[in-house]
Design an enzyme around this catalytic site. Structure first.
Site, short mmCIF file in Angstrom:
data_model
loop_
_atom_site.label_atom_id
_atom_site.label_comp_id
_atom_site.label_asym_id
_atom_site.label_seq_id
_atom_site.Cartn_x
_atom_site.Cartn_y
_atom_site.Cartn_z
N GLN A 1 16.36 0.12 31.47
CA GLN A 1 16.71 0.84 32.70
C GLN A 1 17.00 -0.14 33.85
OE1 GLN A 1 17.03 4.03 32.29
NE2 GLN A 1 17.67 4.50 34.38
N ILE A 2 16.19 -1.18 33.93
CA ILE A 2 16.39 -2.18 35.00
C ILE A 2 17.72 -2.91 34.79
CG2 ILE A 2 15.51 -4.40 35.89
CD1 ILE A 2 12.65 -3.22 35.39
N LEU B 1 0.85 -1.19 0.00
CA LEU B 1 0.00 0.00 0.00
C LEU B 1 0.89 1.25 0.00
CD1 LEU B 1 -2.86 1.33 0.42
CD2 LEU B 1 -2.47 1.12 2.87
N THR B 2 1.82 1.28 0.97
CA THR B 2 2.69 2.45 1.17
C THR B 2 3.60 2.70 -0.03
OG1 THR B 2 2.67 1.98 3.52
CG2 THR B 2 4.48 3.33 2.73
N GLU C 1 1.78 -0.13 9.81
CA GLU C 1 0.32 -0.31 9.66
C GLU C 1 -0.46 0.84 10.28
OE1 GLU C 1 -1.35 -4.17 9.59
OE2 GLU C 1 0.61 -5.14 9.43
N THR D 1 0.64 4.91 11.91
CA THR D 1 1.32 5.46 13.10
C THR D 1 0.32 5.60 14.26
OG1 THR D 1 0.76 7.69 12.41
CG2 THR D 1 2.90 6.83 11.65
N PRO E 1 6.92 5.61 -1.51
CA PRO E 1 7.92 6.55 -0.98
C PRO E 1 7.31 7.89 -0.56
CG PRO E 1 8.82 5.42 -2.89
CD PRO E 1 7.38 4.99 -2.78
N GLY F 1 2.54 7.65 2.91
CA GLY F 1 2.52 6.72 4.04
C GLY F 1 1.18 6.83 4.74
N SER F 2 1.08 7.83 5.65
CA SER F 2 -0.20 8.05 6.35
C SER F 2 -1.31 8.39 5.37
CB SER F 2 -0.03 9.19 7.37
OG SER F 2 0.85 8.80 8.39
N1 CAA Z 1 -13.42 -0.17 6.72
C1 CAA Z 1 -14.24 0.10 5.67
N2 CAA Z 1 -14.25 1.30 5.03
C2 CAA Z 1 -13.40 2.24 5.47
C3 CAA Z 1 -12.51 2.03 6.54
C4 CAA Z 1 -12.55 0.77 7.18
N3 CAA Z 1 -11.76 0.49 8.20
N4 CAA Z 1 -11.79 3.14 6.73
C5 CAA Z 1 -12.19 4.05 5.82
N5 CAA Z 1 -13.16 3.49 5.06
C6 CAA Z 1 -13.90 4.14 3.97
C7 CAA Z 1 -14.61 5.39 4.48
O1 CAA Z 1 -15.87 5.06 5.03
C8 CAA Z 1 -14.70 6.23 3.24
O2 CAA Z 1 -15.80 5.78 2.46
P1 CAA Z 1 -16.73 6.82 1.61
O3 CAA Z 1 -15.78 7.75 0.90
O4 CAA Z 1 -17.52 5.95 0.72
O5 CAA Z 1 -17.54 7.55 2.64
C9 CAA Z 1 -13.43 5.87 2.48
O6 CAA Z 1 -12.98 4.61 3.00
C10 CAA Z 1 -12.33 6.88 2.69
O7 CAA Z 1 -12.12 7.00 4.09
P2 CAA Z 1 -11.46 8.30 4.70
O8 CAA Z 1 -12.16 9.52 4.18
O9 CAA Z 1 -11.37 8.12 6.18
O10 CAA Z 1 -10.00 8.24 3.99
P3 CAA Z 1 -8.72 9.14 4.16
O11 CAA Z 1 -8.09 9.30 2.84
O12 CAA Z 1 -9.01 10.35 4.98
O13 CAA Z 1 -7.73 8.18 4.98
C11 CAA Z 1 -6.76 7.17 6.91
C12 CAA Z 1 -8.02 7.67 6.19
C13 CAA Z 1 -7.26 6.51 8.18
C14 CAA Z 1 -5.79 8.27 7.26
C15 CAA Z 1 -6.07 6.09 6.02
O14 CAA Z 1 -5.47 6.70 4.88
C16 CAA Z 1 -5.01 5.32 6.75
O15 CAA Z 1 -5.33 4.34 7.45
N6 CAA Z 1 -3.72 5.70 6.61
C17 CAA Z 1 -2.62 4.90 7.15
C18 CAA Z 1 -2.27 3.83 6.17
C19 CAA Z 1 -1.48 2.72 6.78
O16 CAA Z 1 -1.80 2.20 7.84
N7 CAA Z 1 -0.40 2.31 6.07
C20 CAA Z 1 0.46 1.22 6.45
C21 CAA Z 1 0.39 0.15 5.38
S1 CAA Z 1 1.48 -1.17 5.70
C22 CAA Z 1 2.32 -1.48 4.20
O17 CAA Z 1 1.98 -1.01 3.16
C23 CAA Z 1 3.54 -2.30 4.19
C24 CAA Z 1 3.62 -3.61 4.88
O18 CAA Z 1 4.14 -4.58 4.39
C25 CAA Z 1 3.21 -3.73 6.27
#
Ligand code: CAA
Length: 394
Positions: free
Chosen positions: A351-352, A140-141, A378, A380, A143, A146-147
């Site tokens: 610390q301990i 998903l992420t 996943e 911050t 460069p 991220g958030s």
């Molecule tokens: N379940 C279902 N639907 C969801 C949802 C959920 N948990 N969260 C959001 N949605 C839906 C919303 O209802 C919304 O729907 P509508 O537009 O139809 O109303 C839509 O998704 C958009 O939601 P937001 O407006 O909340 O979206 P946003 O762009 O503001 O982003 C955010 C929200 C929480 C900041 C999100 O972008 C986020 O979680 N960011 C962090 C990402 C992350 O955790 N990245 C780490 C990935 S790990 C990786 O890639 C590498 C690896 O190997 C681990």
């Protein structure tokens, strides 16, 4: 030995305050496995060399841990989230690198295929992954995103009965060893987060490669790197679910993934506490064990109490997931709290241990480095607060 046997049928996972028989069985199985295969020397060797523990992961596959949450008909062990969380917790007590490898494979890559794939896609990909022969990555992420996950630059353009993907995914667990990756890419930029789709790409597809492998502060034996798509052409049917529904799919996958990061944090915090209790009973100063001093006892009491609270949040989220409930808020609460607790606990553990906590011969130095990932990966801690607050305002 497989984790599934006729004596241990899948149990309903109703969350009480005591572990189920299956949870106890999984804990015991992993403890005895770890005592044989994950000795402190081996764990530090892999960490120092940033070496991915291939053989160890294959053995975990033989135990059924790489398919723990998938039904037996797809080659999985058929357990629920409570058992899965227990497995990640137990592995992470010994080595968080192994915990995160198992977690990302189960709850991100493979689970995205399981949740949103067609039956044909599931039958094609999941048995190899759940059976422990192959690992999955999830991208998903990027460069520059991220958030703000929806700010991704990767694109997927339809070309007849194919898609052509371009872009780079960043900080991807199992980037190099994964036999496939589920990646998110823009299919209609004008629609923002409603213009993102999910695809499965197999290793070896022309134009698809693993890029830079990161040199990390902690969890050094787990693999974190880039996935590069350079005019990567994949069949149309590698789309997962419907076009432009990828962002919501990814958010749902993260609802489950964040419970695993809580379990990772919990396990490492428990490991650091166990080591601190043992050391404080052995280390003598001023003529008595340092565990006799209230200054140390109060630290241990706070560490243990916070760990218990983190465990309750984590197990509650897991139990709700097993009951098919929406866990968006509860997953974020568990992830936020457990990860912040793990950082506090590991810091107090160092610390301990005093000066011995700062050197690599003792286990808490590694916990101190490893836990920090939990407040970042996943989502911050700040993003978890955004998610929790959004859900409170609904
Ligand atoms: N379940 C279902 N639907 C969801 C949802 C959920 N948990 N969260 C959001 N949605 C839906 C919303 O209802 C919304 O729907 P509508 O537009 O139809 O109303 C839509 O998704 C958009 O939601 P937001 O407006 O909340 O979206 P946003 O762009 O503001 O982003 C955010 C929200 C929480 C900041 C999100 O972008 C986020 O979680 N960011 C962090 C990402 C992350 O955790 N990245 C780490 C990935 S790990 C990786 O890639 C590498 C690896 O190997 C681990």
């Amino acid at each position: 030995m497989s984790v599934v046997s006729p004596e241990n049928p899948v149990q309903s996972s109703g969350f009480g305050f005591a572990p189920t028989e299956n949870q106890k069985m999984i804990s015991e199985m992993i403890r005895s496995f770890a005592a044989r295969e994950m000795t402190p020397e081996k764990v530090m060797q892999y960490d120092e060399a940033q070496q991915f523990p291939h053989e160890l992961i294959l053995k975990l596959g033989e135990l059924g841990l790489l398919g723990i949450i998938f039904p037996e008909e797809y080659g999985g062990a058929g357990f629920g989230y409570l058992e899965y969380v227990t497995a990640v917790e137990e592995l992470s007590k010994v080595d968080g690198s192994v915990g995160i490898t198992v977690a990302a494979h189960n709850s991100l890559g493979t689970n995205h295929l399981f949740q949103f794939g067609t039956d044909a896609q599931k039958r094609k990909y999941i048995p190899g992954l759940a059976g422990g022969k192959e690992l999955a990555a999830w991208g998903l992420t990027e460069p520059s995103s991220g958030s703000d996950a929806a700010g991704m630059l990767s694109t997927a353009i339809k070309d007849g009965d194919h898609w052509i993907l371009n872009g780079t995914k960043n900080f991807i667990t199992n980037s190099h060893t994964g036999s496939l990756a589920v990646v998110l890419a823009m299919t209609d930029r004008a629609q923002g987060n409603h213009g993102i789709s999910a695809f499965v790409i197999e290793k070896g597809t022309p134009g698809f490669s693993a890029g830079k492998k990161e040199n990390k502060l902690g969890l050094r034996a787990s693999e974190t790197g880039q996935l590069v798509m350079d005019n990567c052409r994949i069949p149309y049917e590698n789309l997962l679910g419907n076009v432009n529904e990828g962002f919501k799919q990814a958010m749902k996958i993260l609802d489950g993934g964040r419970i695993s990061i809580a379990a990772l944090a919990l396990g490492m915090a428990e490991g650091a506490l166990e080591a601190s209790i043992k050391y404080s009973k052995e280390r003598k100063q001023f003529g008595k064990p340092i565990s006799d001093f209230q200054a140390i006892q109060f630290k241990l009491a706070d560490m243990a109490t916070e760990i218990e609270a983190a465990k309750l949040l984590t197990m509650r989220a897991a139990a709700m997931k097993d009951e098919g409930k929406n866990t968006t808020k509860e997953s974020s609460m568990a992830k936020l709290y457990a990860s912040e607790v793990s950082v506090r606990v590991a810091s107090e553990a160092v610390q301990i241990f005093g000066g011995y906590g700062y050197i690599k011969e003792f286990p808490v130095e590694k916990f101190y480095r490893d836990v920090k990932l939990c407040t970042i990966g996943e989502g911050t801690s700040e993003i978890q607060r955004v998610v929790i607050a959004k859900n409170l305002m609904k």
